[in-house]
Write a protein that holds these residues in place. Structure first.
Motif, mmCIF file in Angstrom:
data_model
loop_
_atom_site.group_PDB
_atom_site.id
_atom_site.type_symbol
_atom_site.label_atom_id
_atom_site.label_comp_id
_atom_site.label_asym_id
_atom_site.label_seq_id
_atom_site.Cartn_x
_atom_site.Cartn_y
_atom_site.Cartn_z
ATOM 1 N N ARG A 1 0.776 -1.302 -0.102
ATOM 2 C CA ARG A 1 0.005 -0.159 -0.082
ATOM 3 C C ARG A 1 0.849 1.119 -0.130
ATOM 4 O O ARG A 1 0.598 2.322 -0.741
ATOM 5 N N ARG A 2 1.902 1.179 0.750
ATOM 6 C CA ARG A 2 2.839 2.414 0.745
ATOM 7 C C ARG A 2 3.571 2.441 -0.444
ATOM 8 O O ARG A 2 3.678 3.732 -0.967
ATOM 9 N N LEU A 3 4.176 1.519 -1.028
ATOM 10 C CA LEU A 3 5.049 1.634 -2.195
ATOM 11 C C LEU A 3 4.324 1.786 -3.604
ATOM 12 O O LEU A 3 4.690 2.244 -4.506
ATOM 13 N N HIS A 4 3.099 1.011 -3.521
ATOM 14 C CA HIS A 4 2.265 0.876 -4.777
ATOM 15 C C HIS A 4 0.949 1.426 -4.625
ATOM 16 O O HIS A 4 0.093 0.597 -4.929
ATOM 17 N N SER A 5 0.703 2.585 -3.983
ATOM 18 C CA SER A 5 -0.626 2.971 -3.568
ATOM 19 C C SER A 5 -1.717 2.747 -4.801
ATOM 20 O O SER A 5 -2.804 2.700 -4.515
ATOM 21 N N ASP A 6 -1.085 3.467 -5.883
ATOM 22 C CA ASP A 6 -2.164 3.569 -7.134
ATOM 23 C C ASP A 6 -2.630 2.274 -7.384
ATOM 24 O O ASP A 6 -3.793 2.089 -7.461
ATOM 25 N N ARG A 7 -1.798 1.328 -7.457
ATOM 26 C CA ARG A 7 -2.274 -0.289 -7.536
ATOM 27 C C ARG A 7 -3.201 -0.815 -6.631
ATOM 28 O O ARG A 7 -4.054 -1.252 -6.798
ATOM 29 N N TYR A 8 -2.785 -0.446 -5.463
ATOM 30 C CA TYR A 8 -3.494 -0.977 -4.159
ATOM 31 C C TYR A 8 -4.733 -0.265 -4.356
ATOM 32 O O TYR A 8 -5.997 -1.274 -3.998
ATOM 33 N N TYR A 9 -4.982 0.920 -4.360
ATOM 34 C CA TYR A 9 -6.232 1.662 -4.170
ATOM 35 C C TYR A 9 -7.189 1.243 -5.572
ATOM 36 O O TYR A 9 -8.325 1.304 -5.522
ATOM 37 N N ARG B 1 -12.418 2.506 -0.520
ATOM 38 C CA ARG B 1 -11.174 2.557 -0.020
ATOM 39 C C ARG B 1 -10.860 2.310 1.268
ATOM 40 O O ARG B 1 -9.778 1.881 1.705
ATOM 41 N N HIS B 2 -11.896 1.786 2.002
ATOM 42 C CA HIS B 2 -11.867 1.516 3.448
ATOM 43 C C HIS B 2 -11.985 0.229 3.909
ATOM 44 O O HIS B 2 -11.836 -0.103 4.908
#
Length: 129
Positions: A80-88, A95-96
């Motif tokens: 989530r921290r490193l690839h936030s675009d992909r995660y979200y 998103r929650h």
């Protein structure tokens, strides 16, 4: 930290990547004596993974696997921290919410493939004589 242990963790990750395999958490924890706190173990894991490759490119720590074959919750926090675009993008409009099992598998598989590709591209190919 202990250089010998750092090297062992790095070799464990490198060997798994070379075989396109995974590292059971039990095998990872077996490298340490019972006196080494979990915090230190995971600090060594992240340091060894970063020594092999920038985590934004390929997260070698993603090769650790629980009995289900999935990485632990620390992987998803890092992802989530490193690839936030992909995660979200995976979460979509809500998103929650928690990741579904199929989404966890997909993200883990995606990251592990990056590791395998990185390892393959980083290892020099022998030139025939």
């Amino acid at each position: 930290m202990n250089k010998e242990l750092d090297d062992k963790v790095e070799r464990l990750l490198r060997r798994a990547a070379s075989r396109r395999g995974l590292v059971p958490y039990g095998a990872f924890h077996a490298l340490f004596g019972q006196t080494v706190p979990l915090r230190e173990r995971y600090e060594m894991l992240e340091a060894a993974a970063a020594a092999l490759c920038e985590p934004q490119v390929a997260d070698y720590a993603s090769l650790l696997a629980t009995d289900s074959g999935l990485p632990g919750p620390d992987f998803y926090t890092r992802f989530r921290r490193l690839h936030s675009d992909r995660y979200y993008a995976t979460l979509g409009a809500d998103r929650h919410r928690m990741l579904k099992l199929t989404e966890k598998r997909a993200l883990a598989s995606e990251e592990r493939q990056r590791v395998y590709d990185h390892y393959r591209s980083a290892v020099p190919v022998p030139v025939p004589a």
